[in-house]
Design a protein around this motif. Structure first.
Motif, mmCIF file in Angstrom:
data_model
loop_
_atom_site.group_PDB
_atom_site.id
_atom_site.type_symbol
_atom_site.label_atom_id
_atom_site.label_comp_id
_atom_site.label_asym_id
_atom_site.label_seq_id
_atom_site.Cartn_x
_atom_site.Cartn_y
_atom_site.Cartn_z
ATOM 1 N N GLY A 209 0.085 69.948 -13.075
ATOM 2 C CA GLY A 209 -0.686 70.650 -12.024
ATOM 3 C C GLY A 209 -1.795 69.784 -11.446
ATOM 4 O O GLY A 209 -2.790 70.303 -10.941
ATOM 5 N N SER A 210 -1.594 68.468 -11.477
ATOM 6 C CA SER A 210 -2.681 67.559 -11.074
ATOM 7 C C SER A 210 -3.013 67.604 -9.581
ATOM 8 O O SER A 210 -4.091 67.176 -9.185
ATOM 9 C CB SER A 210 -2.311 66.123 -11.446
ATOM 10 N N LEU A 211 -2.081 68.083 -8.770
ATOM 11 C CA LEU A 211 -2.361 68.103 -7.325
ATOM 12 C C LEU A 211 -2.695 69.510 -6.818
ATOM 13 O O LEU A 211 -2.939 69.700 -5.620
ATOM 14 C CB LEU A 211 -1.155 67.539 -6.543
ATOM 15 N N LEU A 212 -2.717 70.475 -7.738
ATOM 16 C CA LEU A 212 -3.025 71.869 -7.367
ATOM 17 C C LEU A 212 -4.355 71.962 -6.634
ATOM 18 O O LEU A 212 -5.369 71.428 -7.106
ATOM 19 C CB LEU A 212 -3.128 72.729 -8.622
ATOM 20 N N GLY A 213 -4.352 72.652 -5.492
ATOM 21 C CA GLY A 213 -5.602 72.909 -4.779
ATOM 22 C C GLY A 213 -6.113 71.750 -3.952
ATOM 23 O O GLY A 213 -7.150 71.869 -3.302
ATOM 24 N N LYS A 214 -5.408 70.622 -3.957
ATOM 25 C CA LYS A 214 -5.850 69.512 -3.103
ATOM 26 C C LYS A 214 -5.439 69.815 -1.668
ATOM 27 O O LYS A 214 -4.416 70.464 -1.428
ATOM 28 C CB LYS A 214 -5.197 68.186 -3.550
ATOM 29 N N HIS A 215 -6.244 69.326 -0.747
ATOM 30 C CA HIS A 215 -5.903 69.512 0.662
ATOM 31 C C HIS A 215 -4.980 68.391 1.124
ATOM 32 O O HIS A 215 -5.081 67.261 0.640
ATOM 33 C CB HIS A 215 -7.170 69.521 1.513
ATOM 34 N N VAL A 216 -4.095 68.717 2.055
ATOM 35 C CA VAL A 216 -3.150 67.728 2.543
ATOM 36 C C VAL A 216 -2.899 67.978 4.025
ATOM 37 O O VAL A 216 -2.962 69.120 4.494
ATOM 38 C CB VAL A 216 -1.827 67.789 1.715
ATOM 39 N N THR A 217 -2.680 66.911 4.757
ATOM 40 C CA THR A 217 -2.253 67.041 6.150
ATOM 41 C C THR A 217 -1.297 65.898 6.440
ATOM 42 O O THR A 217 -1.113 65.010 5.589
ATOM 43 C CB THR A 217 -3.459 67.061 7.119
ATOM 44 N N MET A 218 -0.646 65.926 7.593
ATOM 45 C CA MET A 218 0.262 64.812 7.885
ATOM 46 C C MET A 218 0.290 64.479 9.374
ATOM 47 O O MET A 218 -0.144 65.269 10.213
ATOM 48 C CB MET A 218 1.663 65.086 7.352
ATOM 49 N N ILE A 219 0.791 63.284 9.628
ATOM 50 C CA ILE A 219 0.898 62.743 10.986
ATOM 51 C C ILE A 219 2.309 62.179 11.091
ATOM 52 O O ILE A 219 2.839 61.678 10.091
ATOM 53 C CB ILE A 219 -0.167 61.634 11.165
ATOM 54 N N THR A 220 2.929 62.281 12.264
ATOM 55 C CA THR A 220 4.293 61.779 12.328
ATOM 56 C C THR A 220 4.618 61.135 13.672
ATOM 57 O O THR A 220 3.764 61.016 14.557
ATOM 58 C CB THR A 220 5.306 62.899 11.949
#
Ligand SMILES: Cc1cc2nc3c(=O)[nH]c(=O)nc-3n(C[C@H](O)[C@H](O)[C@H](O)COP(=O)(O)O)c2cc1C
Length: 206
Positions: A105-116
């Motif tokens: 669960g190390s990435l739980l609750g982290k914010h993420v966005t992306m560009i393409t």
């Protein structure tokens, strides 16, 4: 005051995404965030890259992301082009190495966005975001879209790859079109907006 730690992680074969990612990193830095840029490991051989006329001049000096690095950041900005309307195999290969992070669960609750980036106007800009969500959802990450907050989203005097999901460019069928001023501007604004959201979250935790 604790600074938001943000990673901008890109894969780009002909530099379009790399240009957008640089802007996003600059936009994030402008908020005072601590930003580290990475490239995603290549799976093609050097011979294949030569045949594909790849141009990695903008990303070749960036450190290659190790999956374990992901847990060191509060926010992750992924930048990669479309392949058949979805993420490239290189991105899947990275996520296929995150089983241990998923189990703990190390990435739980982290914010993420992306560009393409896509070669064509309707060839995958939005589907690439949508079809990447399962990676984020299974890790319990919080996706930050840009919505329609920037006027460039509603302005249609020229072709752009931008959508409410994220900043993007349209590279052209033969990759000859470069990211426009508008697309670069929104990419930078996305970086700033994302870092502000992550920053609020990080400060709220203290
Ligand atoms: C195997 C392959 C599949 C692709 N699939 C699509 C696609 O489905 N739709 C599209 O518009 N462009 C497609 N493209 C074009 C790439 O998305 C385009 O070259 C890329 O956005 C350029 O970004 P880059 O310079 O950062 O690599 C494809 C390219 C390759 C090599």
């Amino acid at each position: 005051m604790s600074k938001a730690k943000i990673a901008v992680i890109s894969y780009s074969l002909w530099g379009h995404v790399a240009e957008l990612a640089k802007e996003a990193a600059e936009g994030a830095r402008a908020t005072g965030a601590d930003v580290t840029e990475y490239q995603i490991a290549e799976t093609f051989s050097p011979e294949v890259l030569v045949k594909m006329k790849a141009d990695k001049s903008l990303t070749k000096d960036l450190p290659v992301l190790n999956a374990q690095d992901l847990k060191n950041f509060d926010g992750l900005v992924f930048a990669f082009p479309t392949r058949f309307g979805r993420a490239p195999a290189q991105v899947s290969a990275l996520f296929d190495r995150t089983g241990g992070l998923w189990a703990s669960g190390s990435l739980l609750g982290k914010h993420v966005t992306m560009i393409t980036s896509a070669g064509t106007q309707h060839g995958g800009v939005e589907t690439t975001a949508l079809t990447t969500f399962p990676f984020f959802v299974h890790h319990g990450m919080i996706y930050v879209p840009i919505g329609f907050q920037f006027p460039e989203l509603s302005e249609i005097s020229e072709i752009t790859g931008i959508s409410p999901y994220n900043a993007a460019t349209v590279a052209g069928g033969n990759n000859s079109r470069r990211p426009t001023e508008k697309e670069l501007r929104v990419s930078k604004a996305q970086g700033t907006y994302f870092a502000e959201i992550v920053g609020q979250f990080v400060r709220g935790k203290i």
